[in-house]
Design an enzyme around this catalytic site. Sequence first.
Site, PDB file in Angstrom:
ATOM      1  N   LYS A   1       5.233 -24.001  16.111  1.00 53.31           N
ATOM      2  CA  LYS A   1       5.304 -24.649  17.402  1.00 53.31           C
ATOM      3  C   LYS A   1       5.821 -26.079  17.258  1.00 53.31           C
ATOM      4  CE  LYS A   1       1.663 -24.147  20.058  1.00 53.31           C
ATOM      5  NZ  LYS A   1       1.650 -23.482  21.376  1.00 53.31           N
TER       6      LYS A   1
ATOM      7  N   ARG B   1      -3.073 -28.473  20.474  1.00 52.33           N
ATOM      8  CA  ARG B   1      -2.840 -27.051  20.199  1.00 52.33           C
ATOM      9  C   ARG B   1      -2.598 -26.806  18.716  1.00 52.33           C
ATOM     10  NH1 ARG B   1       0.309 -24.209  24.913  1.00 52.33           N
ATOM     11  NH2 ARG B   1       0.166 -25.797  26.526  1.00 52.33           N
TER      12      ARG B   1
ATOM     13  N   GLY C   1      -3.098 -16.543  20.157  1.00 55.76           N
ATOM     14  CA  GLY C   1      -4.471 -16.366  20.623  1.00 55.76           C
ATOM     15  C   GLY C   1      -5.522 -16.437  19.543  1.00 55.76           C
TER      16      GLY C   1
ATOM     17  N   MET D   1      -6.092 -18.970  17.373  1.00 55.76           N
ATOM     18  CA  MET D   1      -6.711 -20.272  17.167  1.00 55.76           C
ATOM     19  C   MET D   1      -6.847 -20.993  18.495  1.00 55.76           C
ATOM     20  SD  MET D   1      -5.119 -21.429  13.566  1.00 55.76           S
ATOM     21  CE  MET D   1      -3.489 -21.094  14.170  1.00 55.76           C
TER      22      MET D   1
ATOM     23  N   ARG E   1       1.919  15.899  -6.052  1.00 54.35           N
ATOM     24  CA  ARG E   1       0.541  16.029  -6.552  1.00 54.35           C
ATOM     25  C   ARG E   1       0.214  17.511  -6.589  1.00 54.35           C
ATOM     26  NH1 ARG E   1      -0.262  11.252  -2.438  1.00 54.35           N
ATOM     27  NH2 ARG E   1       1.126  12.763  -1.468  1.00 54.35           N
TER      28      ARG E   1
ATOM     29  N   ARG F   1       3.923  15.723 -10.966  1.00 59.09           N
ATOM     30  CA  ARG F   1       2.798  15.228 -11.772  1.00 59.09           C
ATOM     31  C   ARG F   1       1.851  16.371 -12.051  1.00 59.09           C
ATOM     32  NH1 ARG F   1      -1.444  11.133  -9.221  1.00 59.09           N
ATOM     33  NH2 ARG F   1      -2.035  13.043  -8.143  1.00 59.09           N
TER      34      ARG F   1
ATOM     35  N   GLU G   1      -0.967   3.839 -15.159  1.00 60.62           N
ATOM     36  CA  GLU G   1      -2.028   3.598 -14.172  1.00 60.62           C
ATOM     37  C   GLU G   1      -3.319   3.153 -14.844  1.00 60.62           C
ATOM     38  OE1 GLU G   1      -2.738   7.257 -12.030  1.00 60.62           O
ATOM     39  OE2 GLU G   1      -2.280   8.469 -13.783  1.00 60.62           O
TER      40      GLU G   1
ATOM     41  N   SER H   1       6.178   5.816 -14.061  1.00 58.20           N
ATOM     42  CA  SER H   1       5.918   5.657 -12.633  1.00 58.20           C
ATOM     43  C   SER H   1       4.590   4.924 -12.518  1.00 58.20           C
ATOM     44  CB  SER H   1       5.853   7.027 -11.967  1.00 58.20           C
ATOM     45  OG  SER H   1       5.621   6.856 -10.592  1.00 58.20           O
TER      46      SER H   1
ATOM     47  N   GLY I   1       1.346   4.040 -11.159  1.00 50.08           N
ATOM     48  CA  GLY I   1       0.348   4.541 -10.215  1.00 50.08           C
ATOM     49  C   GLY I   1      -0.513   3.360  -9.822  1.00 50.08           C
ATOM     50  N   THR I   2      -0.013   2.628  -8.843  1.00 43.70           N
ATOM     51  CA  THR I   2      -0.657   1.339  -8.573  1.00 43.70           C
ATOM     52  C   THR I   2      -2.023   1.490  -7.915  1.00 43.70           C
ATOM     53  OG1 THR I   2       0.686   1.186  -6.583  1.00 43.70           O
ATOM     54  CG2 THR I   2       1.497   0.042  -8.520  1.00 43.70           C
ATOM     55  N   ASN I   3      -2.349   2.668  -7.381  1.00 43.53           N
ATOM     56  CA  ASN I   3      -3.703   2.842  -6.851  1.00 43.53           C
ATOM     57  C   ASN I   3      -4.723   2.729  -7.976  1.00 43.53           C
ATOM     58  OD1 ASN I   3      -2.369   3.482  -4.543  1.00 43.53           O
ATOM     59  ND2 ASN I   3      -3.008   5.621  -4.463  1.00 43.53           N
ATOM     60  N   ASP I   4      -4.568   3.567  -8.979  1.00 40.74           N
ATOM     61  CA  ASP I   4      -5.525   3.548 -10.072  1.00 40.74           C
ATOM     62  C   ASP I   4      -5.415   2.263 -10.879  1.00 40.74           C
ATOM     63  OD1 ASP I   4      -6.611   5.878  -9.306  1.00 40.74           O
ATOM     64  OD2 ASP I   4      -5.908   7.084 -10.981  1.00 40.74           O
TER      65      ASP I   4
ATOM     66  N   CYS J   1       4.681   4.809  -7.497  1.00 41.89           N
ATOM     67  CA  CYS J   1       4.333   5.926  -6.620  1.00 41.89           C
ATOM     68  C   CYS J   1       2.953   5.779  -6.020  1.00 41.89           C
ATOM     69  CB  CYS J   1       4.475   7.259  -7.358  1.00 41.89           C
ATOM     70  SG  CYS J   1       3.262   7.478  -8.664  1.00 41.89           S
TER      71      CYS J   1
END
Lengths: 876, 876
Positions: free
Chosen positions: B23, B93, B102, B104, B561, B617, B746, B765, B767-770, B832
């Site tokens: 702003k 502001r 909205g 802040m 999977r 896999r 992973e 590959s 396995g960024t979850n694990d 993945c």
Amino acid sequence: MEKKYVYLFNEGDANMRNLLGGKGANLAEMSKLGMPVPNGFTITTEACNKYYEDDEVINDEIKAQIMEYLAKLEEETGKKFGDAENPLLVSVRSGARASMPGMMDTILNLGINDVVAETIAEKSGNPRFAYDSYRRFIQMFADVVKGLSKKRFEEIIDELKAERGIKDDLELTADDMKTLVERFKEFYRTGLGEDFPTDPKQQMMEAIEAVFRSWNNDRAIYYRRMNDIPGDWGTAVNVQMMVFGNMGEDCGTGVAFTRNPATGENKLYGEFLMNAQGEDVVAGVRTPKKIDQLKEVSPTAYDQFVDICSKLENHYKNMQDMEFTIENGKLFMLQTRNGKRTAQAALKIACDMVDEGLINTDEALMMVEPQQLDSLLHPMFDADALAAAEAVTSALPASPGAGSGQIVFSAEEAKEEAEKGKKVILVRLETSPEDIEGMAVSQGILTVRGGMTSHAAVVARGMGACCVSGAGDIEMHDDEGYFVIGDKKFNRGDWISIDGSTGNVYGEAIKTVPATISGDFERFMKWADDRRRLKIRTNADTPRDAAQAVAFGAEGIGLVRTEHMFFEGDKIKAIREMIVAKTDDQMKAALDKLEPMQQKDFEGIYEAMEGRPVTIRYLDPPLHEFVPTNPDDIKELAREMNIGEDELNQVISNLHEVNPMMGHRGSRLAVSNPGIAKMQTAAVIKAALNVNKAHPEWNIVPEIMLPLIGDLAELKYVKKIVTTTADEIIKEAGSDMKYHVGTMIEVPRAALLADEIAKEAEFFSFGTNDLTQLTFGFSRDDAGKFLPQYYSAKIYENDPFARLDQNGVGKLVEMAANLGRQTRPDIKLGVCGEHGGDPASIHFVDKMGLNYVSCSPYRVPIARLAAAQATIENEK
Amino acid sequence: MEKKYVYLFNEGDANMRNLLGGKGANLAEMSKLGMPVPNGFTITTEACNKYYEDDEVINDEIKAQIMEYLAKLEEETGKKFGDAENPLLVSVRSGARASMPGMMDTILNLGINDVVAETIAEKSGNPRFAYDSYRRFIQMFADVVKGLSKKRFEEIIDELKAERGIKDDLELTADDMKTLVERFKEFYRTGLGEDFPTDPKQQMMEAIEAVFRSWNNDRAIYYRRMNDIPGDWGTAVNVQMMVFGNMGEDCGTGVAFTRNPATGENKLYGEFLMNAQGEDVVAGVRTPKKIDQLKEVSPTAYDQFVDICSKLENHYKNMQDMEFTIENGKLFMLQTRNGKRTAQAALKIACDMVDEGLINTDEALMMVEPQQLDSLLHPMFDADALAAAEAVTSALPASPGAGSGQIVFSAEEAKEEAEKGKKVILVRLETSPEDIEGMAVSQGILTVRGGMTSHAAVVARGMGACCVSGAGDIEMHDDEGYFVIGDKKFNRGDWISIDGSTGNVYGEAIKTVPATISGDFERFMKWADDRRRLKIRTNADTPRDAAQAVAFGAEGIGLVRTEHMFFEGDKIKAIREMIVAKTDDQMKAALDKLEPMQQKDFEGIYEAMEGRPVTIRYLDPPLHEFVPTNPDDIKELAREMNIGEDELNQVISNLHEVNPMMGHRGSRLAVSNPGIAKMQTAAVIKAALNVNKAHPEWNIVPEIMLPLIGDLAELKYVKKIVTTTADEIIKEAGSDMKYHVGTMIEVPRAALLADEIAKEAEFFSFGTNDLTQLTFGFSRDDAGKFLPQYYSAKIYENDPFARLDQNGVGKLVEMAANLGRQTRPDIKLGVCGEHGGDPASIHFVDKMGLNYVSCSPYRVPIARLAAAQATIENEK
């Protein structure tokens, strides 16, 4: 240039141990020293590794070299394989870099076939000897090389004895032996679908391959894992001309040590048998004679042997364990190696050799296996009593020492019976923190489940109590008051004995002898203390453990697991009140109850440590560990807590986690529940202020350690809770006491971001247990199910929870240490996981330049020595 | 030199957005462009950060600068704070770097006190306006700065109206307003124990501090997390002279967009109200007029405004969203910013602006939020129908789209009802793999438990089905056929609607409109494809998902999977037979049943992908996921399997793990049970051979991916099982088909040792979850319990499972990529995990130079655009 895979004995020396194996290098060395060693050659460990690289085939290049060296051996000895005049017989023996007694295969008398047997019979004038040697060779070859059952051979012998109406093997005649040879060959043919090989070269090549193969048999793999020997070392193979101790009365064989391996006394110690082969000494059919008596039987050989012994000890600067054979009055040395010895002997020999001027104190320190010291600190079974006993099962040697007592199935029972003065062994499916008091009063703990780092194992090692864990053979019926092993039933109150150093379980009482620490111990450990760079701290949760650790030489506490105190007395009640608290007031009330109890805990520890540094870790496990799991206990707790059973069940079910190891624990508890951290801070600071008041000279500086930190912001957040509380109390007390706040590095992310974490952490303590779990993605509680398959498949050689994984976890430790120092050059770094008591891991930790390791009290002496050895080796 | 914390509007410009906030920077820019902007100054974001650094205190240096700039503002405007002649009123502001509408706080009319109110009343000749402004200011100040309840102020107004017997606020007279001012001040005094501040400087300073504070209110933190705005950006504060749109009939206020934000049409779009303040437009008491009509009411202002709009759009090269006020016929610009727009509008505007020559295609690509595309791919609620509906609860927007249907409580029910042609919403405590078919036929899935990465969420996103998860307000009584939210009961068969894009749940049927992809979409995505460096693959487990992903532009499959296929039809039976197999024969029989079924699965996928690469896999989850858990199902299965119930219970209990995430899964299954890997290899290879036979032009090269590898030896071991099996089948088929074997990265250890792993792995590959779970030590299933507290404590700003943690996990990814390339320069690298569909994570992945990301089918378009943006930005 072609690689050299084979060496004649006279081409090598003792320095070539890595290539020639221990046996081969020492045979070469003895040759070099002009000692009488039967000629032979060694196939190198590299050949073994090549064999595995080539998918278990000996390639043509190596085969050609072996043939070339066989020819040289034939030339040296004037004998020839398969020769009808002067046949060459050889032994084929394994010989790894490190001694692995009995783990791999040996074949004797190789080279015999029908022609050779007849020649030997004629030349020796002893046909029985000739054919006995022949049948033994067939038997050994069939077993070792072809995996044919030994049992059937014994049956064939028994059948023949029955036919002949005799009982003793000695009554078998030369003709009987010939018959056995025929029947053995027949069984060989039917069993394997092929004839017994008559070509000595073929015999030899197959035997060599069998020795290579035996490097990876199950017991060798197991032995290596237990003794920390890498699988890629491989074994060498020694092919050596046979000499015979069983060709007549002027022949003999024996083994001897330059000093007494049991006591360390500086006096030749050994046994021999005349007219016998090595295996006869071991088999125990005839009673061997003391080595001194050889002087009378074969004075020339004796004098020569004594002279060689003295030369070898002076040469190797270590007590030697030797094998010899006398063939027709002539002495032959078959082996020398540094002798195995008891811990007591090891210390005495080390000290004596220093006094004798043979070695310096550094060499003395390197001479003793740190692990061995353990046996000095725990009760052991009386050797004679043990020899008479037979194990009913064997499981993991989880905590060393020996214990004998009557079976109990619960911690309560253990306490009750112990109070009556009974000795008990606590037998459990697995233990939990609630069992601690019962474990403390037991002679030993035996669990059906759990590995080397299970609760039972860790706690027992901390207490110095013996423990055998993971005894899966036990079929538990504790509710009915008994358990079963195989077809044996053991009832409550029956006597059993367990050996936490071997993992053996005995179904009877066995006499134990108490721990004995000799004067050599103090002197020796002083050398270690003077030499080591690493500080040694201990993991201790009670004043008793702390005092024990100090007695063993601990210089501080690296880890107080505050939660281990929570199960004593009223504390667990207050903890549970805290867990079920629904309002802030209830929470505060519970914490207010806990605070003075925790304070008293810490005061006790500070007093026991008399001013030595103490690192206190804040509450770490998930809260569900503090609530009961079985319906009756829940009912009782609900009544105690004065809340509904449904409500309590709801609380407990809310605490349930899918993966508790990665759940709501460690500093995550402090983030969600700052009151706990405040309470623990108040307890630590007040305790330190109080004890400092009574002992100003101790000048205690509390070390507060926050667990499971993964981010700088998280550390800042929890640290602020700590400092706000601590500063206020210190100010109110009008004191200027300092304190330190540091963190565990046990989450990979903390290691990766250690430079940031070090901005707020005054010290790092590597929690290598959890770091190992997360780096491998191995649940410590579950890995036991699949790790054995990883050992069999030779993927992993060691339990990464026992031996720090230097490649993976170690890389993180190194990275974190470097990053931490980058931000804070004087940051104090230590290890407080189980690895802190493991010599190989200590070696690594020293190399990383960390400041200290912390281990359970009973491992402190081991760590002191291992640290000294690390300093010496890392200086090289 | 002193740091400059305050800037007059005429000292800044649009490039100073980071310092002045959006702003402030735009107000400065408009000033610079000579547009009519009321004077003011901006306190920088650095001042905000300093405020937090100083433990939430505005330090004296900053205070002094603010006072200095206030004096400058007074000079510029000729007005003075609290002046009886010409008083200065200001608005205060917030204004962060990114727009957070909205979130802040804002305070208007600041500077009024009794004296000033009277002056305004006199000068404006409008005492009602003066005292109305005064009472509004008190109300706003009390609420925003002091946290006093707004409700009580409304009650005071209602009380006065009752006293006066009137109903409409507009009937309140100037005297009534005066009375309200007094009563408000009285309430302020009693409520806070202090007088309402009469000093405008004090009012201002407190207001500024309140804006700083509001940066960290809960909704701002939540908004930032949802919109990926870092917490350390801070907010700027704009202090600006008030202009009044409510001083008479030649006054007014309005908002407008340079183009239609709903459709993208290139036509000024907006509304205004005469004699009103901004909040009146929003409040909806009076109906605003279309912006065109301003031409009639205030032609000069209108012409000027149209001119400004055109200039601004050309200047910013983006559609603008503006606020303006007309005071006594004079136009003032109060704000301009890039306008929010629908996805459809975003595409149209981007394409139109390219056609107009205003921007190039790169600029067009940067103009559209990738996440927005999602709304084009899923059915949405009809906007009017939605406006009329009220949510009964709100939970996690787990998978986008809107769905309306009748309640069912099980997958079977869902299938039955769907077959009858009914639309159903599947409501479950949580879903499991067994529910997949039921999920596929439902209009949407609603779960009580589970987070954004729960089973339900992951599977639903894969299917493109809408899903709301973690609706903890639901009290589930599925056994009795109903659930309860608050006091409302919902029975089986009742209609509900869920919005997977917002997380809202509605207790009624709401009309949906189908997904619509316009022509702009194809054109725009073509630009993205031409520009991006990263390949985009998809995670797909069925031919249907695969085909959908290809339709959305997927260039291959990065993750099949295989276990997701196991729940269809007879497969689960064969899997269970395999699990309970006791002999090798039973095991083989089960695997022999499975193999042709798996082969058919793979053939279907290869056919759907028409020659595009497919990475398969191998079995990953622990086997206990395939056995039932409740006693009835166990009983049934035992009967089916023809084994004892006790025996089956034993099998199931043996499969139990303490920490299944770190347990016996991934390639660990292949090590302990090579038959599974052999079976899967046979299925993959035979499928590829078959499909290649039918479509030689596709030339399929199977990519086999081994999960959860942690060591080179482990990879070698499992790879050997694969290659032995594959080579044999290929040879038998007389084919020369190639195939690749790679691994998931992973487990942290695999990342640390990636140089070794790459010796055998042809691709990685991530396995960024694990990898995230293990790097943080966070169980994905349990972290939901404590992560919210981490957000509140500002320790973490994002869910690390939704947005890749670049500091920690990212460091491992980078390390592994570098180490992998070191060994194998041409190694193919991809991601993945769930992060493969997250734009910020894709940006990081592009920077790391990986080859591809793989995401669920419905995120493919998002990934394509995000990858193009990453290329453009990373080129800078």
